[in-house]
Design a protein around this motif. Structure first.
Motif, PDB file in Angstrom:
ATOM      1  N   ALA A 107      43.322 -34.611  10.023  1.00 31.65           N
ATOM      2  CA  ALA A 107      44.599 -35.123   9.511  1.00 31.65           C
ATOM      3  C   ALA A 107      44.659 -34.790   8.032  1.00 31.65           C
ATOM      4  O   ALA A 107      43.845 -35.281   7.253  1.00 31.65           O
ATOM      5  N   ASP A 108      45.583 -33.912   7.653  1.00 31.92           N
ATOM      6  CA  ASP A 108      45.785 -33.569   6.248  1.00 31.92           C
ATOM      7  C   ASP A 108      46.956 -34.381   5.722  1.00 31.92           C
ATOM      8  O   ASP A 108      48.079 -34.248   6.206  1.00 31.92           O
ATOM      9  N   VAL A 109      46.692 -35.226   4.741  1.00 35.49           N
ATOM     10  CA  VAL A 109      47.732 -36.083   4.179  1.00 35.49           C
ATOM     11  C   VAL A 109      48.052 -35.582   2.778  1.00 35.49           C
ATOM     12  O   VAL A 109      47.217 -35.635   1.875  1.00 35.49           O
ATOM     13  N   GLU A 110      49.265 -35.072   2.627  1.00 35.15           N
ATOM     14  CA  GLU A 110      49.695 -34.517   1.348  1.00 35.15           C
ATOM     15  C   GLU A 110      49.912 -35.633   0.328  1.00 35.15           C
ATOM     16  O   GLU A 110      50.440 -36.697   0.662  1.00 35.15           O
ATOM     17  N   PRO A 111      49.514 -35.428  -0.927  1.00 37.82           N
ATOM     18  CA  PRO A 111      49.675 -36.463  -1.961  1.00 37.82           C
ATOM     19  C   PRO A 111      51.093 -36.500  -2.513  1.00 37.82           C
ATOM     20  O   PRO A 111      51.362 -36.046  -3.618  1.00 37.82           O
ATOM     21  N   LEU A 112      52.013 -37.045  -1.727  1.00 39.55           N
ATOM     22  CA  LEU A 112      53.400 -37.114  -2.157  1.00 39.55           C
ATOM     23  C   LEU A 112      53.640 -38.320  -3.047  1.00 39.55           C
ATOM     24  O   LEU A 112      52.994 -39.357  -2.899  1.00 39.55           O
ATOM     25  N   PHE A 113      54.585 -38.190  -3.939  1.00 44.86           N
ATOM     26  CA  PHE A 113      54.977 -39.276  -4.828  1.00 44.86           C
ATOM     27  C   PHE A 113      55.458 -40.470  -4.008  1.00 44.86           C
ATOM     28  O   PHE A 113      56.197 -40.311  -3.043  1.00 44.86           O
ATOM     29  N   ASP A 114      55.029 -41.667  -4.368  1.00 48.46           N
ATOM     30  CA  ASP A 114      55.430 -42.913  -3.713  1.00 48.46           C
ATOM     31  C   ASP A 114      54.972 -42.978  -2.254  1.00 48.46           C
ATOM     32  O   ASP A 114      55.636 -43.551  -1.411  1.00 48.46           O
ATOM     33  N   ARG A 115      53.844 -42.364  -1.943  1.00 45.77           N
ATOM     34  CA  ARG A 115      53.254 -42.451  -0.598  1.00 45.77           C
ATOM     35  C   ARG A 115      52.089 -43.424  -0.654  1.00 45.77           C
ATOM     36  O   ARG A 115      51.268 -43.390  -1.564  1.00 45.77           O
TER      37      ARG A 115
END
Length: 200
Positions: free
Chosen positions: A136-144
């Motif tokens: 599972a690749d979780v992108e470091p998005l703003f406000d996540r």
């Protein structure tokens, strides 16, 4: 700076209908747009200020690894923030939201009862749920906001980052596991004291 802000989501509904069930079924869960862009910008500004003022220090490795470049394994910079420090009010608010979500999940995490926080920071977080081949690749998005079991159930690593990334990281402990760890540490400390006394 007074903070008159509330999350843009129903925390109780989020905890009971989304976070707890996903943690139990998949081992991880993320939620986007929790605080909103305007408030997220306040948090980001406070973290950037900590970075610019030199408060963030090189991340440390646990144990000693001879012949291994520390920078190769861990290139992050961190600091520990309780959230009540001057100039960290927005960060403190984020921590209080996360605390509230964890309390709301409370006894809905199967055999686990998470109630105690340890403490902040971090490209893409790659999780290997259940130590298997699925990634599972979780992108470091703003406000996540990302929740996952950070133990043997979910080996994980941060992929290389090619831009400056900031993350707030908070660890919570299962109450029984925490008590057992404290007991083991106490016995180890007493054993070392006894050995030191015998050597004297």
């Amino acid at each position: 700076m007074p903070l008159n802000h509330s999350p843009s989501v129903d925390l109780e509904k989020l905890a009971l209908e989304h976070i707890a069930p996903r943690l139990l079924s998949a081992g991880y869960c993320y939620v986007d747009n929790v605080l909103g862009e305007e408030f997220g910008d306040k948090v980001l500004a406070q973290v950037r200020r900590l970075h610019q003022e030199g408060v963030l220090k090189d991340g440390q490795l646990a144990g000693r690894l001879r012949g291994v470049s520390k920078k190769h394994l861990r290139g992050d910079k961190i600091t520990w923030v309780a959230g009540n420090e001057e100039g960290c009010e927005a960060i403190g608010f984020v921590l209080s939201v996360i605390d509230r979500l964890v309390v709301l999940c409370g006894t809905h995490l199967g055999q686990y009862y998470v109630k105690e926080r340890s403490k902040v920071h971090g490209g893409i977080l790659r999780i290997f749920p259940d130590g298997g081949s699925h990634v599972a690749d979780v992108e470091p998005l703003f406000d996540r906001l990302l929740f996952f079991w950070s133990d043997r159930r979910n080996p994980h690593e941060v992929q290389p980052s090619y831009a400056t990334r900031y993350a707030l990281t908070v660890w919570y402990f299962d109450a029984k596991e925490r008590a057992a760890a404290k007991q083991r540490f106490k016995r180890l400390s007493e054993s070392r004291q006894d050995s030191a006394s015998e050597d004297s």
